[in-house]
Design an enzyme around this catalytic site. Structure first.
Site, short mmCIF file in Angstrom:
data_model
loop_
_atom_site.label_atom_id
_atom_site.label_comp_id
_atom_site.label_asym_id
_atom_site.label_seq_id
_atom_site.Cartn_x
_atom_site.Cartn_y
_atom_site.Cartn_z
N LYS A 117 -11.11 -3.20 -4.18
CA LYS A 117 -11.95 -1.97 -4.07
C LYS A 117 -11.09 -0.97 -4.94
CE LYS A 117 -14.05 -2.64 0.38
NZ LYS A 117 -13.86 -2.72 1.87
N LYS A 151 0.96 -1.07 0.04
CA LYS A 151 0.20 -0.04 -0.06
C LYS A 151 0.74 1.22 -0.05
CE LYS A 151 -4.43 -1.50 1.83
NZ LYS A 151 -5.63 -1.16 2.95
N LYS A 195 -5.37 -9.44 -7.21
CA LYS A 195 -6.33 -9.78 -6.31
C LYS A 195 -7.46 -8.65 -6.73
CE LYS A 195 -6.19 -7.94 -2.10
NZ LYS A 195 -6.03 -7.39 -0.86
#
Ligand code: AMP
Ligand code: TRP
Length: 347
Positions: free
Chosen positions: A212, A117, A209
């Site tokens: 969102k 991230k 993956k």
């Protein structure tokens, strides 16, 4: 920690940081629903986790209500179990601070989700994003939860939660025993990562993956997508030119085929082997419509119910208020004991 029996309790959470997708549904929510039959369950909308990256204050309330509505529409009973949002129970942040002082810098430095991230911009991400796993440990351990249903991507965070529980139990062992809690105050929470869809992949790239944050809406099926949107996304989903194999081995090195078969298996509640027993030899042109029908039958009623519930925010807020009060009653007891164990003076 041999010997001590903790009461079985389930805790899990989902971030209100965008629309929920099939990965959240199959990796987490389906399990949440099942576990209600056998366990006392606490399901949290983890808004404190969401703000580790920027959330628009004008959109956050709707995102919190949307996750709540999705829990309920999928079949979670907020009367029999507890549904609440994290920020209404201040003890989460309080216990997280104690855990910040238990966890070691070296442990957090190993967290792959943070590395992904933060990316190259590591100097510029929030301190909260780095400390995120200690808050997650606090979420679980505040309720002395023993079982945590999550997708595969949370495995490392669960291991860290176990390490934190163990170090707390060791560091404060004498104090824990002196206060009559036996040899361990916190349980070792067990991850529940099971079934064919613990890691649902992007429809555009079977090696990534489903998430969102993927900029392409075509990469995911949202829980509120209608039948037309689901049909279009499955039709456009990336595949390879071969027919489906009749055995699981034949899915090796075919990530997109594996993903669609895994999704089918999870939605139908059968194994991948069973899916291939029925559909082995089929072309995607035949398999995709079957998958679409299955997904629409499952998701369409849930999507409709979410949209209906979202018409009445006051009702959703009342569920969160009730759940928060019940969660807080448990959290307050844990925090009192933790303060005594650590040696804080309290009222
Ligand atoms: P998040 O959206 O990151 O708050 O994740 C909520 C839950 O959904 C966690 O238990 C995740 O492990 C799970 N989850 C998220 N994405 C996926 C995915 N692509 N496949 C399976 N589970 C997922
Ligand atoms: N970190 C989890 C995720 O991103 C969400 C989460 C926060 C959670 N606290 C939790 C999951 C406690 C299980 C238990 O998916």
């Amino acid at each position: 920690m041999a010997g001590k029996q903790f009461k079985q309790r389930v805790f899990s959470g989902i971030q209100p940081s965008g629309s929920l997708h099939l990965g959240n549904y199959l990796g987490a929510i389906v399990k949440f629903v099942e576990l209600q039959q056998s366990h006392e369950c606490i399901y949290c909308v983890v808004d404190l986790h969401a703000i580790t990256v920027w959330q628009d204050p004008n959109e956050l309330p709707a995102a919190i209500r949307d996750v709540t509505a999705s829990y309920i529409a999928a079949g979670i009973d907020p009367k029999k179990h507890i549904v609440f949002n994290q920020s209404q129970v201040a003890e989460h942040a309080e216990l997280a601070w104690v855990f910040n002082c238990v966890a070691r810098l070296g442990w957090l430095n190993r967290m792959t989700q943070f590395k992904e991230k933060a990316g190259k911009d590591r100097e510029n991400v929030s301190v909260g994003l780095y400390a995120y796993p200690t808050l997650m440990a606090a979420d679980i351990l505040l309720y002395l939860a023993t079982h945590v249903p999550v997708g595969e991507d949370q495995k490392q965070h669960l291991e860290l939660s176990r390490d934190i529980a163990q170090k707390f139990n060791n560091d404060f062992g004498a104090s824990i025993a002196a206060r009559g809690h036996g040899e361990a105050f916190f349980p070792q929470p067990e991850p529940l990562i099971q079934g064919p869809a613990t890691r649902v992949m992007s429809l555009r790239d079977g090696t990534k993956k489903m998430s969102k944050s993927d900029p392409s809406d075509q990469s995911r099926i949202n829980m509120t997508d209608d039948a037309d949107a689901i049909a279009l996304k499955i039709r456009r989903a990336k595949t390879d030119p071969d027919a489906l194999p009749s055995e699981e081995k034949g899915l090796d090195h075919r990530p997109e085929a594996d993903n669609l078969v895994s999704i089918y298996a999870a939605v139908a509640g059968i194994s991948k082997a069973e899916v291939l027993r029925h559909h082995g030899g089929a072309q995607f042109s035949a398999f995709k419509p079957a998958l679409t029908d299955l997904l629409v039958a499952k998701l369409d009623p849930i999507g409709k119910e979410v949209r209906r519930l979202m018409q009445d925010p006051a009702y959703i807020d009342s569920i969160l208020a009730d759940g928060s009060a019940r969660a807080q009653a448990i959290a307050t007891e844990t925090m009192k004991a933790v303060k005594d164990i650590v040696g804080f003076v309290r009222r």
